[in-house]
Write a protein that holds these residues in place. Structure first.
Motif, short mmCIF file in Angstrom:
data_model
loop_
_atom_site.label_atom_id
_atom_site.label_comp_id
_atom_site.label_asym_id
_atom_site.label_seq_id
_atom_site.Cartn_x
_atom_site.Cartn_y
_atom_site.Cartn_z
N VAL A 1 -10.55 -14.63 2.09
CA VAL A 1 -11.41 -13.52 2.52
C VAL A 1 -10.53 -12.30 2.83
O VAL A 1 -9.33 -12.45 3.11
CB VAL A 1 -12.25 -13.89 3.77
CG1 VAL A 1 -13.16 -15.06 3.48
CG2 VAL A 1 -11.34 -14.18 4.96
N PRO A 2 -11.09 -11.09 2.78
CA PRO A 2 -10.31 -9.90 3.12
C PRO A 2 -9.77 -9.97 4.55
O PRO A 2 -10.44 -10.50 5.45
CB PRO A 2 -11.32 -8.75 2.97
CG PRO A 2 -12.37 -9.29 2.04
CD PRO A 2 -12.46 -10.75 2.35
N ALA A 3 -8.60 -9.42 4.75
CA ALA A 3 -7.96 -9.48 6.07
C ALA A 3 -8.81 -8.84 7.15
O ALA A 3 -8.80 -9.28 8.31
CB ALA A 3 -6.59 -8.82 6.02
N ASP A 4 -9.59 -7.80 6.79
CA ASP A 4 -10.38 -7.12 7.82
C ASP A 4 -11.60 -7.92 8.26
O ASP A 4 -12.33 -7.50 9.16
CB ASP A 4 -10.79 -5.71 7.37
CG ASP A 4 -11.67 -5.71 6.12
OD1 ASP A 4 -12.07 -6.79 5.65
OD2 ASP A 4 -11.94 -4.60 5.60
N ARG A 5 -11.79 -9.07 7.65
CA ARG A 5 -12.85 -9.98 8.11
C ARG A 5 -12.30 -11.07 9.03
O ARG A 5 -13.04 -11.94 9.47
CB ARG A 5 -13.52 -10.66 6.91
CG ARG A 5 -14.49 -9.78 6.13
CD ARG A 5 -15.27 -10.64 5.15
NE ARG A 5 -15.91 -11.78 5.81
CZ ARG A 5 -16.25 -12.91 5.16
NH1 ARG A 5 -15.99 -13.06 3.87
NH2 ARG A 5 -16.82 -13.90 5.83
N ILE A 6 -11.01 -11.01 9.33
CA ILE A 6 -10.36 -12.04 10.14
C ILE A 6 -9.85 -11.43 11.44
O ILE A 6 -9.24 -10.35 11.44
CB ILE A 6 -9.18 -12.67 9.38
CG1 ILE A 6 -9.63 -13.22 8.03
CG2 ILE A 6 -8.54 -13.78 10.22
CD1 ILE A 6 -8.47 -13.64 7.13
N GLN B 1 2.14 -10.39 15.48
CA GLN B 1 2.34 -9.10 14.80
C GLN B 1 2.35 -9.25 13.29
O GLN B 1 1.88 -8.37 12.56
CB GLN B 1 3.65 -8.47 15.27
CG GLN B 1 3.90 -7.07 14.72
CD GLN B 1 2.84 -6.07 15.12
OE1 GLN B 1 2.42 -6.04 16.28
NE2 GLN B 1 2.35 -5.28 14.17
N HIS B 2 2.85 -10.39 12.80
CA HIS B 2 2.90 -10.59 11.35
C HIS B 2 1.51 -10.63 10.74
O HIS B 2 1.33 -10.29 9.57
CB HIS B 2 3.68 -11.86 11.00
CG HIS B 2 3.09 -13.12 11.57
ND1 HIS B 2 3.02 -13.38 12.93
CD2 HIS B 2 2.54 -14.20 10.96
CE1 HIS B 2 2.45 -14.56 13.12
NE2 HIS B 2 2.15 -15.07 11.95
N PHE B 3 0.51 -11.04 11.54
CA PHE B 3 -0.87 -10.99 11.06
C PHE B 3 -1.41 -9.56 11.13
O PHE B 3 -2.10 -9.09 10.21
CB PHE B 3 -1.76 -11.94 11.85
CG PHE B 3 -1.53 -13.39 11.55
CD1 PHE B 3 -1.39 -13.84 10.25
CD2 PHE B 3 -1.48 -14.33 12.57
CE1 PHE B 3 -1.18 -15.18 9.96
CE2 PHE B 3 -1.27 -15.68 12.30
CZ PHE B 3 -1.13 -16.10 11.00
N ALA B 4 -1.11 -8.87 12.22
CA ALA B 4 -1.56 -7.48 12.36
C ALA B 4 -1.02 -6.63 11.21
O ALA B 4 -1.73 -5.76 10.68
CB ALA B 4 -1.11 -6.92 13.70
N ASP B 5 0.21 -6.87 10.82
CA ASP B 5 0.83 -6.11 9.73
C ASP B 5 0.10 -6.31 8.41
O ASP B 5 0.23 -5.47 7.50
CB ASP B 5 2.30 -6.52 9.56
CG ASP B 5 3.17 -6.09 10.73
OD1 ASP B 5 2.76 -5.21 11.51
OD2 ASP B 5 4.28 -6.67 10.88
N ARG B 6 -0.66 -7.39 8.32
CA ARG B 6 -1.38 -7.68 7.07
C ARG B 6 -2.86 -7.33 7.17
O ARG B 6 -3.63 -7.64 6.27
CB ARG B 6 -1.19 -9.17 6.71
CG ARG B 6 0.26 -9.49 6.39
CD ARG B 6 0.58 -10.94 6.58
NE ARG B 6 0.00 -11.80 5.58
CZ ARG B 6 0.08 -13.14 5.60
NH1 ARG B 6 0.74 -13.74 6.59
NH2 ARG B 6 -0.46 -13.85 4.65
N GLY B 7 -3.24 -6.66 8.26
CA GLY B 7 -4.61 -6.18 8.39
C GLY B 7 -5.53 -7.04 9.21
O GLY B 7 -6.73 -6.74 9.33
N VAL B 8 -5.03 -8.11 9.81
CA VAL B 8 -5.84 -8.98 10.67
C VAL B 8 -6.00 -8.32 12.04
O VAL B 8 -5.05 -7.74 12.58
CB VAL B 8 -5.16 -10.37 10.83
CG1 VAL B 8 -5.90 -11.23 11.85
CG2 VAL B 8 -5.09 -11.07 9.47
#
Length: 284
Positions: free
Chosen positions: A23-28, A39-46
């Protein structure tokens, strides 16, 4: 939005990684105690928000906008885990979640001697009373085989208390299946069981290890109290050793003997077998 708790832990982190492939990162979103570790998730749009089972207000904020919430069960034996899980369920409901998924345990039924079963039984009851759709993921034992078997490669023996058959399951497979459920591949109400397809004993594992290594790996059955004493001598707190002993007692009473095909169905392939995992461990 799908919100995952415990996303900096082993299972939660692996589940998010699998979700990012679906799913797109902005849905997570993730709810974590320490946002710096995510932070590694935030960097990918989560979406990363601070949240803790011990802080219901922060938890509700971290769940805001969630259609589904994955509650990864706590593991602090000193905490009131039933109370914390109940607060987390209430926070998800207050945030408007339409479905709550919870990482339970295989054979989470009354009477199971394995002490964490009581926590999972009570949490599943709280989910059933929540008024929203819920799924309890009764996962097979997914600790590493090094944890399960001890230093067998060095000693040439699997020295553990009397056991019974259990479907030792790869955590990576559980995470992939959990992500598939969260992504909407299939939906289930109530408790489901996710295990490797075959339950094996330590005798079976010793035979598999012997075949793989060309050595004779012995299975040594230790007296319960001898094993507890050995664990304490090796620095394990007595409470932790006795908690683990209840797992052996449950296993030899047959509580973990049933394997379930659902994990394979969700993965669309056969889950990793203990032989596969042992071979990988030997190669490493």
């Amino acid at each position: 939005m799908i919100v995952v708790t415990g996303a900096t832990g082993g299972l939660g982190s692996a589940t998010v990684e699998n979700l990012l492939e679906r799913v797109p990162a902005d849905r997570i979103g993730v709810s974590v105690r320490d946002v710096a570790r995510a932070q590694h998730f935030a960097d990918r749009g989560v979406r990363v928000r601070q949240g803790s089972y011990a802080d219901p207000a922060a938890l509700r904020s971290s769940f805001a906008g969630a259609e589904q919430v994955l509650l990864v069960s706590g593991n602090d034996p000193a905490a009131d885990l039933v109370g914390l899980h109940r607060d987390a369920v209430e926070a998800a409901v207050a945030a408007g979640a339409q479905r709550i998924l919870y990482t339970s345990q295989q054979a989470a039924v009354p009477g199971n001697p394995y002490l964490p079963s009581e926590i999972h039984v009570a949490t599943e009851a709280a989910l059933a009373e929540s008024g929203v759709a819920w799924t309890a993921l009764r996962n097979g034992p997914y600790g590493t085989l090094e944890q399960v078997l001890g230093p067998w490669q060095r000693t040439g023996e699997i020295a553990r208390p009397e056991d019974g058959p259990a479907p030792y399951t790869d955590r990576a497979d559980v995470a992939e299946a959990t992500a598939a459920l969260l992504a909407g591949d299939r939906s289930f109400d109530g408790a489901i069981t996710l295990t490797a397809p075959t339950a094996v004993t330590f005798d079976d594992l010793a035979a598999i290890a012997s075949d793989l290594t060309g050595r004779t790996i012995e299975r040594t059955v230790l007296n319960d109290e001898q094993w507890v004493a050995d664990q304490i001598a090796n620095g394990v707190p007595e409470q932790a050793a006795r908690l683990m002993l209840t797992w052996y007692q449950a296993s030899r009473a047959g509580y973990f003997a049933a394997a379930d095909p659902l994990l394979a169905e969700l993965l669309g392939r056969e889950p990793s077998s203990v032989a596969d995992r042992l071979a990988a461990s030997i190669a490493a």
